[in-house]
Design an enzyme around this catalytic site. Structure first.
Site, short mmCIF file in Angstrom:
data_model
loop_
_atom_site.label_atom_id
_atom_site.label_comp_id
_atom_site.label_asym_id
_atom_site.label_seq_id
_atom_site.Cartn_x
_atom_site.Cartn_y
_atom_site.Cartn_z
N LYS A 147 0.88 -1.18 0.00
CA LYS A 147 0.00 0.00 0.00
C LYS A 147 0.91 1.22 0.00
O LYS A 147 2.01 1.18 0.55
CB LYS A 147 -0.86 -0.01 1.27
CG LYS A 147 -2.08 0.86 1.19
CD LYS A 147 -3.29 0.12 0.64
CE LYS A 147 -4.49 1.04 0.57
NZ LYS A 147 -5.71 0.35 0.20
N GLY A 204 -19.37 7.44 -0.13
CA GLY A 204 -18.60 7.67 -1.35
C GLY A 204 -18.80 6.54 -2.34
O GLY A 204 -19.91 5.99 -2.48
N VAL A 260 -17.98 3.45 -2.37
CA VAL A 260 -18.45 2.16 -1.84
C VAL A 260 -19.79 2.33 -1.13
O VAL A 260 -20.78 1.66 -1.44
CB VAL A 260 -17.41 1.56 -0.87
CG1 VAL A 260 -17.94 0.27 -0.26
CG2 VAL A 260 -16.09 1.32 -1.59
P1 NAI Z 1 -14.63 7.75 -0.92
O1 NAI Z 1 -13.55 8.72 -0.67
O2 NAI Z 1 -15.29 7.69 -2.26
O3 NAI Z 1 -15.80 7.93 0.16
C1 NAI Z 1 -15.58 8.08 1.51
C2 NAI Z 1 -16.76 8.87 2.06
O4 NAI Z 1 -16.65 8.90 3.49
C3 NAI Z 1 -16.82 10.30 1.59
O5 NAI Z 1 -18.13 10.61 1.15
C4 NAI Z 1 -16.43 11.11 2.84
O6 NAI Z 1 -17.05 12.39 2.86
C5 NAI Z 1 -16.97 10.21 3.93
N1 NAI Z 1 -16.38 10.41 5.25
C6 NAI Z 1 -15.08 10.65 5.58
N2 NAI Z 1 -14.95 10.73 6.92
C7 NAI Z 1 -16.18 10.51 7.45
C8 NAI Z 1 -16.70 10.44 8.77
N3 NAI Z 1 -15.93 10.63 9.83
N4 NAI Z 1 -18.02 10.21 8.93
C9 NAI Z 1 -18.83 10.03 7.86
N5 NAI Z 1 -18.39 10.08 6.59
C10 NAI Z 1 -17.10 10.31 6.39
O7 NAI Z 1 -13.99 6.32 -0.53
P2 NAI Z 1 -14.50 4.90 -0.98
O8 NAI Z 1 -13.82 4.51 -2.24
O9 NAI Z 1 -15.97 4.84 -0.90
O10 NAI Z 1 -13.85 3.99 0.15
C11 NAI Z 1 -14.42 3.98 1.45
C12 NAI Z 1 -13.62 3.07 2.33
O11 NAI Z 1 -13.57 1.76 1.79
C13 NAI Z 1 -12.15 3.47 2.56
O12 NAI Z 1 -11.76 3.10 3.85
C14 NAI Z 1 -11.41 2.62 1.54
O13 NAI Z 1 -10.07 2.39 1.92
C15 NAI Z 1 -12.23 1.35 1.62
N6 NAI Z 1 -12.13 0.53 0.45
C16 NAI Z 1 -12.52 1.03 -0.76
C17 NAI Z 1 -12.47 0.24 -1.88
C18 NAI Z 1 -12.95 0.73 -3.19
O14 NAI Z 1 -13.20 -0.11 -4.07
N7 NAI Z 1 -13.13 2.03 -3.40
C19 NAI Z 1 -11.95 -1.14 -1.81
C20 NAI Z 1 -11.67 -1.60 -0.48
C21 NAI Z 1 -11.73 -0.76 0.60
#
Ligand code: NAI
Length: 345
Positions: free
Chosen positions: A78, A181, A183
């Protein structure tokens, strides 16, 4: 670094620096027994450089476990790029990062993670061949791993519901989703389509409002999501949201979400179990995205990727069986299963 609790015999931890381009990044390679390390690149603001190192150490170890259990021919790695306070992300910075990845000669392959879009991956790829999750023909949506991750979480959640409620049926099941976001947003759509009753939180109120309008969900302040009386909590924002301050507040029977490193410490897995809350380990349930992005390396066709996602519920059940057999919490059981695959147990 060797004294950090999260340092776990990582094979390499590289500092990637290019002052002119404004780059300061950490690339952590945890284990390459099964193949070159693969894991996303994160762009994030850290209070201290040490926090970035810890994040890279924890996330890369999680990738070793995730890739091993998902049956992918990759080790765990990572990278985290330290963003400035204003989060300026220039093409020069991304390209300088690509140069650093290229210097590793393929020991580490990257895809997107929080703060890095498929378009950013394309910019990094100007300087390195060791990327996947590239937008084919400029189609960013098709490269997005989010829907695949969400699908795997959705299937895993049903397996978890069968365990705690005796039925996979989502009709009327109350689910809290933190982070809406790539996911979390997709997960909400799938849950709503099967009749789940949603409560949502995101630090971006506009995002929460739009999703609530679409799914008929309620919205709460981000700090209140742990207090909502529900059946399932789905953490889909950042890591370590299951910790000494939050676990006692949870009023759910099941935790299943997409975020990486949901447990702040290993003891938190035990704490959840003591409270009678079933926790499905993040690296077991969120492997859909990496299965999709690495299909550019494995050459697996779309059908095979979907078939691999369909294996996630069975894997969840196997981990829960192992946990029961060995009288440990599911996180411990999943780690043991992964270590066995890489011959470290
Ligand atoms: P993203 O950046 O698209 O969405 C994250 C969302 O969480 C954003 O809308 C943000 O405003 C919100 N957020 C941040 N802090 C917050 C809090 N304290 N309370 C409420 N909302 C909050 O990220 P994505 O791609 O959706 O990933 C989400 C999680 O899943 C991350 O931890 C990432 O590492 C993990 N992940 C994502 C994968 C993927 O395919 N995108 C694959 C495996 C894991």
């Amino acid at each position: 670094m060797f004294d950090l609790p999260d340092y776990d015999d990582h094979e390499a931890v590289v500092v990637a620096r290019d002052a002119q381009a404004g780059l300061c990044a950490i690339i952590a390679i945890h284990d390459t027994t099964l193949g070159p390390a693969h894991g996303g690149a994160r762009f994030w603001t850290y209070d201290r450089p040490q926090d970035a190192i810890v994040d890279a150490l924890r996330l890369s170890r999680g990738m070793t476990y995730k890739n091993a259990l998902a049956g992918l021919p990759f080790g765990g790695g990572k990278s985290v790029i330290m963003a400035g306070k204003d989060r300026t992300k220039t093409p020069e910075l991304l390209e300088a990062f690509g140069v650093a990845v290229e210097k590793l000669g393929g020991r580490y392959n990257l895809a997107e993670d929080v703060g890095i879009s498929p378009g950013d991956v394309a910019t990094i790829a100007r300087r390195t061949a060791h990327v996947c999750g590239l937008p084919a023909d400029g189609n960013e949506a098709a490269a997005d791993p989010g829907p695949f991750t969400a699908r795997g979480v959705f299937l895993a959640m049903k397996a978890g519901l069968a365990e705690v409620r005796g039925s996979e049926d989502l009709g009327g099941v109350r689910v809290t989703v933190q982070g809406l976001g790539g996911v979390g947003g997709q997960l909400c759509d799938m849950l709503a389509a099967e009749g789940a009753v949603l409560t949502l939180a995101d630090v971006d109120p506009a995002r929460a409002g739009a999703l609530a309008a679409r799914t008929g969900a309620q919205v709460v302040d981000p700090g209140q999501i742990y207090d909502v009386d529900a059946d399932v909590y789905a953490p889909c924002a950042l890591g370590a949201t299951l910790n000494a301050a939050t676990i006692d507040r949870l009023k759910v029977a099941l935790v299943c979400g997409g975020a990486n490193n949901q447990l702040a410490t290993p003891a938190d897995g035990t704490a959840l179990q003591r409270r009678g809350i079933l926790y499905l380990p993040d690296f077991v349930v969120n492997a859909g995205g990496v299965t999709h992005t690495t299909s550019q390396l494995t050459g697996w066709p779309h059908d095979k990727v979907l078939a691999k996602l369909g294996e996630i519920p069975g894997r969840v059940r196997r981990i829960l069986d192992l946990a029961a057999r060995d009288a440990v919490d599911p996180q411990r059981a999943a780690e043991r299963a992964a270590l066995e695959i890489i011959g470290k147990r």
